[in-house]
Enzyme design. Structure first.
Site, PDB file in Angstrom:
ATOM      1  N   THR A  59     -51.665 -12.561  37.498  1.00 44.94           N
ATOM      2  CA  THR A  59     -50.590 -12.328  36.860  1.00 44.94           C
ATOM      3  C   THR A  59     -50.599 -13.721  37.573  1.00 44.94           C
ATOM      4  O   THR A  59     -48.961 -13.467  37.858  1.00 44.94           O
ATOM      5  CB  THR A  59     -49.774 -10.787  37.833  1.00 44.94           C
ATOM      6  OG1 THR A  59     -49.743 -10.819  38.652  1.00 44.94           O
ATOM      7  CG2 THR A  59     -50.273  -9.935  35.824  1.00 44.94           C
ATOM      8  N   ALA A  86     -51.580  -7.841  46.604  1.00 45.21           N
ATOM      9  CA  ALA A  86     -51.744  -8.198  45.195  1.00 45.21           C
ATOM     10  C   ALA A  86     -52.296  -6.024  44.705  1.00 45.21           C
ATOM     11  O   ALA A  86     -52.434  -5.094  45.215  1.00 45.21           O
ATOM     12  CB  ALA A  86     -53.308  -8.312  45.536  1.00 45.21           C
ATOM     13  N   ALA A  87     -51.341  -6.496  43.451  1.00 52.00           N
ATOM     14  CA  ALA A  87     -51.526  -5.030  42.745  1.00 52.00           C
ATOM     15  C   ALA A  87     -50.927  -5.685  41.099  1.00 52.00           C
ATOM     16  O   ALA A  87     -50.390  -6.830  40.855  1.00 52.00           O
ATOM     17  CB  ALA A  87     -50.156  -4.216  43.663  1.00 52.00           C
ATOM     18  N   TYR A  93     -47.220   3.826  38.582  1.00 55.33           N
ATOM     19  CA  TYR A  93     -46.589   3.151  39.120  1.00 55.33           C
ATOM     20  C   TYR A  93     -46.714   3.363  41.032  1.00 55.33           C
ATOM     21  O   TYR A  93     -47.189   2.264  42.160  1.00 55.33           O
ATOM     22  CB  TYR A  93     -46.150   2.135  38.670  1.00 55.33           C
ATOM     23  CG  TYR A  93     -45.530   0.528  39.957  1.00 55.33           C
ATOM     24  CD1 TYR A  93     -46.149  -0.763  40.030  1.00 55.33           C
ATOM     25  CD2 TYR A  93     -44.227   0.528  40.341  1.00 55.33           C
ATOM     26  CE1 TYR A  93     -45.906  -1.061  41.442  1.00 55.33           C
ATOM     27  CE2 TYR A  93     -43.367  -0.496  41.323  1.00 55.33           C
ATOM     28  CZ  TYR A  93     -44.644  -1.308  41.392  1.00 55.33           C
ATOM     29  OH  TYR A  93     -43.893  -2.451  42.573  1.00 55.33           O
ATOM     30  N   ASN A 147     -34.243  -4.179  43.009  1.00 56.21           N
ATOM     31  CA  ASN A 147     -34.400  -5.168  42.084  1.00 56.21           C
ATOM     32  C   ASN A 147     -34.990  -5.926  43.012  1.00 56.21           C
ATOM     33  O   ASN A 147     -33.719  -7.042  43.147  1.00 56.21           O
ATOM     34  CB  ASN A 147     -33.861  -4.696  41.397  1.00 56.21           C
ATOM     35  CG  ASN A 147     -33.714  -3.577  40.820  1.00 56.21           C
ATOM     36  OD1 ASN A 147     -33.753  -2.419  40.670  1.00 56.21           O
ATOM     37  ND2 ASN A 147     -34.265  -3.763  39.041  1.00 56.21           N
ATOM     38  N   HIS A 153     -37.933  -7.695  32.800  1.00 63.21           N
ATOM     39  CA  HIS A 153     -36.775  -7.170  34.129  1.00 63.21           C
ATOM     40  C   HIS A 153     -35.898  -7.892  33.688  1.00 63.21           C
ATOM     41  O   HIS A 153     -35.955  -8.924  32.429  1.00 63.21           O
ATOM     42  CB  HIS A 153     -37.616  -7.973  35.350  1.00 63.21           C
ATOM     43  CG  HIS A 153     -38.249  -7.440  36.400  1.00 63.21           C
ATOM     44  ND1 HIS A 153     -39.637  -7.656  35.825  1.00 63.21           N
ATOM     45  CD2 HIS A 153     -38.806  -6.383  36.333  1.00 63.21           C
ATOM     46  CE1 HIS A 153     -40.926  -7.293  36.747  1.00 63.21           C
ATOM     47  NE2 HIS A 153     -40.221  -6.078  36.990  1.00 63.21           N
ATOM     48  N   ILE A 175     -29.152  -3.571  25.964  1.00 62.33           N
ATOM     49  CA  ILE A 175     -28.978  -2.697  26.864  1.00 62.33           C
ATOM     50  C   ILE A 175     -29.390  -1.369  26.533  1.00 62.33           C
ATOM     51  O   ILE A 175     -29.066  -0.108  25.652  1.00 62.33           O
ATOM     52  CB  ILE A 175     -27.227  -2.244  27.363  1.00 62.33           C
ATOM     53  CG1 ILE A 175     -26.722  -3.624  27.851  1.00 62.33           C
ATOM     54  CG2 ILE A 175     -26.727  -1.122  28.121  1.00 62.33           C
ATOM     55  CD1 ILE A 175     -25.015  -4.010  27.635  1.00 62.33           C
ATOM     56  N   ALA A 194     -36.890   5.307  29.073  1.00 58.68           N
ATOM     57  CA  ALA A 194     -37.998   6.786  29.108  1.00 58.68           C
ATOM     58  C   ALA A 194     -38.497   6.244  31.317  1.00 58.68           C
ATOM     59  O   ALA A 194     -38.041   5.417  31.663  1.00 58.68           O
ATOM     60  CB  ALA A 194     -38.434   6.863  28.716  1.00 58.68           C
ATOM     61  N   ASP A 252     -36.220   5.840  33.585  1.00 55.14           N
ATOM     62  CA  ASP A 252     -34.961   4.864  34.401  1.00 55.14           C
ATOM     63  C   ASP A 252     -33.675   5.781  35.002  1.00 55.14           C
ATOM     64  O   ASP A 252     -33.119   6.523  34.848  1.00 55.14           O
ATOM     65  CB  ASP A 252     -34.056   3.932  33.013  1.00 55.14           C
ATOM     66  CG  ASP A 252     -34.720   3.355  33.614  1.00 55.14           C
ATOM     67  OD1 ASP A 252     -35.530   2.619  33.687  1.00 55.14           O
ATOM     68  OD2 ASP A 252     -34.566   2.400  31.847  1.00 55.14           O
TER      69      ASP A 252
HETATM   70  N1  UFG Z   1     -32.460  -2.766  31.254  1.00 58.94           N
HETATM   71  C1  UFG Z   1     -31.553  -2.882  30.575  1.00 58.94           C
HETATM   72  N2  UFG Z   1     -32.453  -4.289  29.279  1.00 58.94           N
HETATM   73  C2  UFG Z   1     -33.227  -4.872  29.389  1.00 58.94           C
HETATM   74  C3  UFG Z   1     -34.071  -4.714  30.657  1.00 58.94           C
HETATM   75  C4  UFG Z   1     -33.971  -3.912  31.495  1.00 58.94           C
HETATM   76  O1  UFG Z   1     -30.751  -2.345  30.375  1.00 58.94           O
HETATM   77  O2  UFG Z   1     -33.544  -5.242  28.436  1.00 58.94           O
HETATM   78  C5  UFG Z   1     -31.945  -1.984  32.645  1.00 58.94           C
HETATM   79  C6  UFG Z   1     -33.093  -0.994  32.641  1.00 58.94           C
HETATM   80  O3  UFG Z   1     -32.974   0.587  32.158  1.00 58.94           O
HETATM   81  C7  UFG Z   1     -32.330  -0.743  33.954  1.00 58.94           C
HETATM   82  C8  UFG Z   1     -32.351  -1.967  34.605  1.00 58.94           C
HETATM   83  O4  UFG Z   1     -32.212  -2.659  33.623  1.00 58.94           O
HETATM   84  O5  UFG Z   1     -31.330   0.472  34.451  1.00 58.94           O
HETATM   85  C9  UFG Z   1     -33.004  -2.702  36.033  1.00 58.94           C
HETATM   86  O6  UFG Z   1     -34.032  -2.556  35.045  1.00 58.94           O
HETATM   87  P1  UFG Z   1     -35.429  -3.665  35.445  1.00 58.94           P
HETATM   88  O7  UFG Z   1     -36.757  -3.159  34.299  1.00 58.94           O
HETATM   89  O8  UFG Z   1     -35.086  -5.124  35.898  1.00 58.94           O
HETATM   90  O9  UFG Z   1     -35.570  -2.631  37.017  1.00 58.94           O
HETATM   91  P2  UFG Z   1     -36.052  -1.386  36.947  1.00 58.94           P
HETATM   92  O10 UFG Z   1     -35.286  -0.527  38.175  1.00 58.94           O
HETATM   93  O11 UFG Z   1     -36.572  -0.645  36.224  1.00 58.94           O
HETATM   94  O12 UFG Z   1     -37.368  -1.663  38.257  1.00 58.94           O
HETATM   95  C10 UFG Z   1     -37.366  -2.526  39.078  1.00 58.94           C
HETATM   96  C11 UFG Z   1     -38.366  -2.944  39.605  1.00 58.94           C
HETATM   97  C12 UFG Z   1     -40.029  -2.349  40.180  1.00 58.94           C
HETATM   98  C13 UFG Z   1     -39.631  -0.810  40.258  1.00 58.94           C
HETATM   99  C14 UFG Z   1     -38.824  -0.475  39.644  1.00 58.94           C
HETATM  100  C15 UFG Z   1     -37.735   0.999  40.991  1.00 58.94           C
HETATM  101  O13 UFG Z   1     -38.796  -4.237  38.880  1.00 58.94           O
HETATM  102  O14 UFG Z   1     -40.759  -2.883  40.291  1.00 58.94           O
HETATM  103  O15 UFG Z   1     -36.778  -0.728  40.525  1.00 58.94           O
HETATM  104  O16 UFG Z   1     -37.614   1.964  40.415  1.00 58.94           O
HETATM  105  F1  UFG Z   1     -40.912   0.412  40.390  1.00 58.94           F
END
Ligand code: UFG
Length: 330
Positions: free
Chosen positions: A35, A75-76, A142, A171, A190, A208, A284, A286
């Site tokens: 990656t 590395a993960a 994860y 984030n 993201h 959203i 799912a 979140d």
């Molecule tokens: N979101 C949207 N639309 C999108 C993408 C994301 O509304 O197209 C929202 C998500 O529902 C969330 C927020 O934007 O509420 C942030 O989402 P991200 O996917 O950017 O980040 P996450 O908070 O889900 O994930 C982050 C890190 C992960 C970690 C996690 C811990 O990227 O590595 O926080 O909960 F595991």
């Protein structure tokens, strides 16, 4: 210092390498480029392509690279959604990889490691802001593997004297001011890079995921932290271990929450373009609100995040994405 960075071609790894080299440190990188991106490898770092699950390979690098002072381990695999569809991939790479790595580190007498952990170790929090001592009950594979990695360091430390610092990021976002490196995931999941695909003409609208959460505008709230502030924390954590301090765990965030709608509004300001939005179902797993208390990292490591303005953070990401709409392929 001579620092071995595992995953130094990835997003947060490459930014940390840039900061280490900027400070005059000697950097050796291992990355399997699954990656990560070869273009993200700093030209002054020594690079070995290979997999940490391969003991012979890791041993050969450590035999070759004498006098490593500390290791930083990025590395993960790190996609929450993928980890739910293919959990054993995460157990294999994240856990088996770390097990082999630790065997080799112990055999080579390397006893200091800084580890890239995550807010996903907490799962659905009971309260805000989240403290390091709060309950850890991951809601995805994860986060579960990252928590298990933390425990692997702990028990290896008890038996073999290894000391570790685990950094639980919230984030991660933003990009290096040079414009040379930035976020480039495939697939991208993201929020900020997906929003910026709209002004980049690569996406019609940003979805959203849910506007019926118990938050001020109904959309999820997250704690966005600049990748360069994360990089600084890794460097401070290495220093902390070099000074002989004990193993520890720290949250890394700005301590301020922004809703998805606020992030989209800030992106409109940072790019000067209007960004089309469409509503979608909740995603799912979140949690409604994830905000860090990083007081401990400030008090113990002396960490001072410098980029706390969401518009400025997005502007730095935009500086990367507008010039690299296809990541490192453009
Ligand atoms: N979101 C949207 N639309 C999108 C993408 C994301 O509304 O197209 C929202 C998500 O529902 C969330 C927020 O934007 O509420 C942030 O989402 P991200 O996917 O950017 O980040 P996450 O908070 O889900 O994930 C982050 C890190 C992960 C970690 C996690 C811990 O990227 O590595 O926080 O909960 F595991």
């Amino acid at each position: 210092m001579k620092i071995l960075v595992l995953g130094g071609a990835g997003y947060i790894g490459s930014h940390t390498v840039y900061e280490l080299i900027d400070k005059g440190e000697d950097v050796v990188i291992i990355d399997n480029l699954e990656t990560g991106h070869i273009e993200a490898v700093h030209p002054k770092a020594k690079f070995y392509q290979g997999d940490i699950r391969n003991r012979e390979f890791v041993d050969s690098v450590l035999d070759n690279e004498k006098n490593i002072d500390a290791v930083i381990h990025f590395a993960a695999n790190s996609l929450v959604g993928e980890s739910m569809v293919n959990p054993l991939k995460y157990y294999d790479n994240n856990l088996c990889g770390t097990k082999v790595l630790l065997e080799s580190l112990v055999a080579h007498g390397i006893d200091k490691i800084v580890f890239s952990s995550t807010a996903a170790t907490y799962g659905e929090p009971d309260k805000t802001p989240i403290m390091e001592g709060d309950r850890t009950e991951p809601t995805n594979t994860y986060g579960e593997t990252k928590l298990a990695m933390e425990k692997m360091f702990k028990w290896t430390g008890v038996a073999h004297g290894l000391r570790y610092v685990s950094l639980r990021y919230f984030n991660a976002c933003g990009a290096h001011p040079s414009g040379k490196i930035g976020e480039a995931h495939n697939p991208e999941t993201h929020l900020i890079p997906l929003i910026l695909q709209v002004p980049n003409g690569k996406r019609e609208a940003i979805s959203i995921f849910g506007d019926d959460y118990p938050t001020k505008d109904g959309t999820c709230i997250r704690d966005y932290i600049h990748v360069l502030d994360l990089a600084q924390a890794h460097i401070l954590a290495v220093k902390y271990l070099m000074e002989g301090n004990e193993s520890n765990v720290f949250n890394l965030g700005n301590g301020v929450g922004h809703s998805v709608r606020e992030v989209i509004n800030a992106a409109e300001k940072a790019t000067g373009q209007s960004i089309k939005v469409q509503m979608a179902e909740r995603r799912a797993g979140d949690p409604a609100i994830l905000i860090a208390s990083s007081q401990k990292a400030k008090d113990v490591l002396g960490w001072k995040p410098e980029h706390d303005d969401i518009e400025e953070i997005i502007a730095s990401a935009w500086n990367w994405h507008k010039n690299h709409p296809n990541g490192f392929n453009s």
